[in-house]
Design a protein around this motif. Structure first.
Motif, PDB file in Angstrom:
ATOM      1  N   PRO A  14       0.811  -1.228   0.000  1.00 17.23           N
ATOM      2  CA  PRO A  14       0.000   0.000   0.000  1.00 17.23           C
ATOM      3  C   PRO A  14       0.843   1.276   0.000  1.00 17.23           C
ATOM      4  O   PRO A  14       0.480   2.264  -0.651  1.00 17.23           O
ATOM      5  CB  PRO A  14      -0.816  -0.105   1.295  1.00 17.23           C
ATOM      6  CG  PRO A  14      -0.885  -1.557   1.588  1.00 17.23           C
ATOM      7  CD  PRO A  14       0.421  -2.127   1.090  1.00 17.23           C
ATOM      8  N   GLN A  15       1.971   1.263   0.694  1.00  8.96           N
ATOM      9  CA  GLN A  15       2.844   2.438   0.694  1.00  8.96           C
ATOM     10  C   GLN A  15       3.461   2.675  -0.681  1.00  8.96           C
ATOM     11  O   GLN A  15       3.575   3.823  -1.128  1.00  8.96           O
ATOM     12  CB  GLN A  15       3.948   2.282   1.737  1.00  8.96           C
ATOM     13  CG  GLN A  15       3.452   2.384   3.159  1.00  8.96           C
ATOM     14  CD  GLN A  15       4.526   2.040   4.168  1.00  8.96           C
ATOM     15  OE1 GLN A  15       5.311   1.113   3.963  1.00  8.96           O
ATOM     16  NE2 GLN A  15       4.557   2.769   5.271  1.00  8.96           N
ATOM     17  N   ARG A  16       3.840   1.608  -1.351  1.00 17.55           N
ATOM     18  CA  ARG A  16       4.407   1.754  -2.701  1.00 17.55           C
ATOM     19  C   ARG A  16       3.348   2.262  -3.675  1.00 17.55           C
ATOM     20  O   ARG A  16       3.636   3.118  -4.520  1.00 17.55           O
ATOM     21  CB  ARG A  16       4.995   0.430  -3.173  1.00 17.55           C
ATOM     22  CG  ARG A  16       6.237   0.029  -2.387  1.00 17.55           C
ATOM     23  CD  ARG A  16       6.996  -1.127  -3.015  1.00 17.55           C
ATOM     24  NE  ARG A  16       6.223  -2.312  -3.234  1.00 17.55           N
ATOM     25  CZ  ARG A  16       6.168  -3.361  -2.414  1.00 17.55           C
ATOM     26  NH1 ARG A  16       6.860  -3.346  -1.292  1.00 17.55           N
ATOM     27  NH2 ARG A  16       5.439  -4.416  -2.706  1.00 17.55           N
ATOM     28  N   LEU A  17       2.126   1.764  -3.544  1.00 19.98           N
ATOM     29  CA  LEU A  17       1.035   2.249  -4.401  1.00 19.98           C
ATOM     30  C   LEU A  17       0.745   3.719  -4.120  1.00 19.98           C
ATOM     31  O   LEU A  17       0.467   4.500  -5.041  1.00 19.98           O
ATOM     32  CB  LEU A  17      -0.214   1.401  -4.201  1.00 19.98           C
ATOM     33  CG  LEU A  17      -0.126  -0.042  -4.692  1.00 19.98           C
ATOM     34  CD1 LEU A  17      -1.376  -0.823  -4.299  1.00 19.98           C
ATOM     35  CD2 LEU A  17       0.100  -0.099  -6.196  1.00 19.98           C
ATOM     36  N   GLU A  18       0.833   4.084  -2.854  1.00 20.51           N
ATOM     37  CA  GLU A  18       0.640   5.484  -2.466  1.00 20.51           C
ATOM     38  C   GLU A  18       1.696   6.375  -3.126  1.00 20.51           C
ATOM     39  O   GLU A  18       1.379   7.450  -3.645  1.00 20.51           O
ATOM     40  CB  GLU A  18       0.755   5.574  -0.943  1.00 20.51           C
ATOM     41  CG  GLU A  18      -0.010   6.692  -0.329  1.00 20.51           C
ATOM     42  CD  GLU A  18       0.111   6.713   1.184  1.00 20.51           C
ATOM     43  OE1 GLU A  18       0.030   7.826   1.724  1.00 20.51           O
ATOM     44  OE2 GLU A  18       0.296   5.655   1.824  1.00 20.51           O
ATOM     45  N   HIS A  19       2.948   5.928  -3.123  1.00 17.29           N
ATOM     46  CA  HIS A  19       4.026   6.679  -3.775  1.00 17.29           C
ATOM     47  C   HIS A  19       3.748   6.842  -5.274  1.00 17.29           C
ATOM     48  O   HIS A  19       3.904   7.930  -5.829  1.00 17.29           O
ATOM     49  CB  HIS A  19       5.367   5.957  -3.590  1.00 17.29           C
ATOM     50  CG  HIS A  19       6.013   6.209  -2.283  1.00 17.29           C
ATOM     51  ND1 HIS A  19       5.774   5.445  -1.173  1.00 17.29           N
ATOM     52  CD2 HIS A  19       6.922   7.143  -1.899  1.00 17.29           C
ATOM     53  CE1 HIS A  19       6.492   5.896  -0.158  1.00 17.29           C
ATOM     54  NE2 HIS A  19       7.194   6.927  -0.572  1.00 17.29           N
ATOM     55  N   LEU A  23       3.104  10.388  -7.094  1.00 12.61           N
ATOM     56  CA  LEU A  23       4.011  10.783  -8.170  1.00 12.61           C
ATOM     57  C   LEU A  23       3.250  11.041  -9.467  1.00 12.61           C
ATOM     58  O   LEU A  23       3.454  12.060 -10.135  1.00 12.61           O
ATOM     59  CB  LEU A  23       5.076   9.704  -8.386  1.00 12.61           C
ATOM     60  CG  LEU A  23       5.995   9.899  -9.590  1.00 12.61           C
ATOM     61  CD1 LEU A  23       6.948  11.043  -9.346  1.00 12.61           C
ATOM     62  CD2 LEU A  23       6.765   8.632  -9.871  1.00 12.61           C
ATOM     63  N   THR A  24       2.354  10.133  -9.805  1.00 11.39           N
ATOM     64  CA  THR A  24       1.585  10.261 -11.049  1.00 11.39           C
ATOM     65  C   THR A  24       0.716  11.510 -11.021  1.00 11.39           C
ATOM     66  O   THR A  24       0.697  12.287 -11.990  1.00 11.39           O
ATOM     67  CB  THR A  24       0.720   9.010 -11.271  1.00 11.39           C
ATOM     68  OG1 THR A  24       1.573   7.854 -11.279  1.00 11.39           O
ATOM     69  CG2 THR A  24      -0.038   9.089 -12.578  1.00 11.39           C
ATOM     70  N   ALA A  25       0.000  11.721  -9.920  1.00  7.72           N
ATOM     71  CA  ALA A  25      -0.858  12.900  -9.811  1.00  7.72           C
ATOM     72  C   ALA A  25      -0.032  14.180  -9.903  1.00  7.72           C
ATOM     73  O   ALA A  25      -0.417  15.124 -10.603  1.00  7.72           O
ATOM     74  CB  ALA A  25      -1.649  12.861  -8.505  1.00  7.72           C
ATOM     75  N   PHE A  26       1.107  14.207  -9.226  1.00 11.94           N
ATOM     76  CA  PHE A  26       1.953  15.401  -9.242  1.00 11.94           C
ATOM     77  C   PHE A  26       2.470  15.703 -10.650  1.00 11.94           C
ATOM     78  O   PHE A  26       2.435  16.849 -11.095  1.00 11.94           O
ATOM     79  CB  PHE A  26       3.121  15.240  -8.265  1.00 11.94           C
ATOM     80  CG  PHE A  26       3.980  16.465  -8.181  1.00 11.94           C
ATOM     81  CD1 PHE A  26       3.640  17.494  -7.324  1.00 11.94           C
ATOM     82  CD2 PHE A  26       5.116  16.601  -8.966  1.00 11.94           C
ATOM     83  CE1 PHE A  26       4.422  18.640  -7.243  1.00 11.94           C
ATOM     84  CE2 PHE A  26       5.900  17.741  -8.900  1.00 11.94           C
ATOM     85  CZ  PHE A  26       5.553  18.765  -8.028  1.00 11.94           C
ATOM     86  N   VAL A  27       2.929  14.678 -11.346  1.00  8.38           N
ATOM     87  CA  VAL A  27       3.463  14.882 -12.698  1.00  8.38           C
ATOM     88  C   VAL A  27       2.357  15.357 -13.648  1.00  8.38           C
ATOM     89  O   VAL A  27       2.557  16.282 -14.443  1.00  8.38           O
ATOM     90  CB  VAL A  27       4.141  13.593 -13.219  1.00  8.38           C
ATOM     91  CG1 VAL A  27       4.460  13.696 -14.692  1.00  8.38           C
ATOM     92  CG2 VAL A  27       5.413  13.309 -12.429  1.00  8.38           C
ATOM     93  N   ILE A  28       1.188  14.745 -13.538  1.00  6.62           N
ATOM     94  CA  ILE A  28       0.067  15.171 -14.389  1.00  6.62           C
ATOM     95  C   ILE A  28      -0.309  16.614 -14.078  1.00  6.62           C
ATOM     96  O   ILE A  28      -0.584  17.406 -14.996  1.00  6.62           O
ATOM     97  CB  ILE A  28      -1.135  14.219 -14.230  1.00  6.62           C
ATOM     98  CG1 ILE A  28      -0.805  12.860 -14.843  1.00  6.62           C
ATOM     99  CG2 ILE A  28      -2.384  14.801 -14.880  1.00  6.62           C
ATOM    100  CD1 ILE A  28      -1.820  11.776 -14.569  1.00  6.62           C
ATOM    101  N   LEU A  29      -0.316  16.977 -12.796  1.00  6.32           N
ATOM    102  CA  LEU A  29      -0.616  18.362 -12.429  1.00  6.32           C
ATOM    103  C   LEU A  29       0.400  19.332 -13.026  1.00  6.32           C
ATOM    104  O   LEU A  29       0.035  20.404 -13.516  1.00  6.32           O
ATOM    105  CB  LEU A  29      -0.660  18.512 -10.910  1.00  6.32           C
ATOM    106  CG  LEU A  29      -1.916  17.996 -10.237  1.00  6.32           C
ATOM    107  CD1 LEU A  29      -1.730  17.926  -8.738  1.00  6.32           C
ATOM    108  CD2 LEU A  29      -3.105  18.867 -10.594  1.00  6.32           C
ATOM    109  N   ALA A  30       1.673  18.969 -12.996  1.00  3.60           N
ATOM    110  CA  ALA A  30       2.705  19.838 -13.561  1.00  3.60           C
ATOM    111  C   ALA A  30       2.560  19.951 -15.078  1.00  3.60           C
ATOM    112  O   ALA A  30       2.623  21.051 -15.639  1.00  3.60           O
ATOM    113  CB  ALA A  30       4.087  19.310 -13.194  1.00  3.60           C
TER     114      ALA A  30
END
Length: 153
Positions: A14-19, A23-30
């Protein structure tokens, strides 16, 4: 002769999925936020076109923002659960030992110390990165809400 090295699993699934989700959300936002900020620039217009127009890029951006906010709330709930229910120590909080480790590393890099300082589970630089992410995400969420709801704010 083969030697086996013992490996340790640092993060649970679950922690790896959270990472990955963060990461994916942040990159898409950028990727979707910068063209909106610099609309009118040739490179921004190209990127907006690649995403299907301004409305499409706004929908993608807001979806990623919602995912980032939900992920942040989930992370906060998990941290509170671990601290208050499972009684796990707060090893990600910076402390005096982190300052000593930082100074010891500086001395080592300058050749003033023979070896690097031994650090705990999380080194000071990992703690700095984690808290930078926490504060950066909080600022992104607050300013994003302000931009998303300009009349209310």
């Amino acid at each position: 002769m083969t030697t086996t090295t013992k490996t340790y699993q640092r993060f649970s699934l679950p922690q790896r999925l959270e990472h990955i989700l963060m990461l994916t959300a942040f990159v898409i936002l950028a990727i979707t936020g910068l063209p909106q900020k610099f609309i009118g620039q040739p490179w921004a217009e190209i990127m907006i076109g690649l995403f299907g127009g301004i409305e499409a890029i706004r929908i993608i951006h807001r979806t990623a923002a919602t995912i980032l906010m939900l992920e942040s709330v989930y992370h906060l709930v998990v941290v509170i659960y671990k601290i208050y229910v499972r009684r796990i120590s707060m090893t990600m909080l910076p402390g005096l030992q982190d300052a000593r480790d930082f100074w010891g590393l500086i001395l080592y890099l300058l050749g003033r110390r023979p070896e690097q300082p031994a650090m705990g589970r999380y080194a000071f630089d990992e703690k700095v990165e984690y808290w930078s992410l926490v504060w950066g995400t909080l600022i992104m969420i607050l300013t994003g809400f302000m931009l998303w709801n300009p009349i209310s704010t």
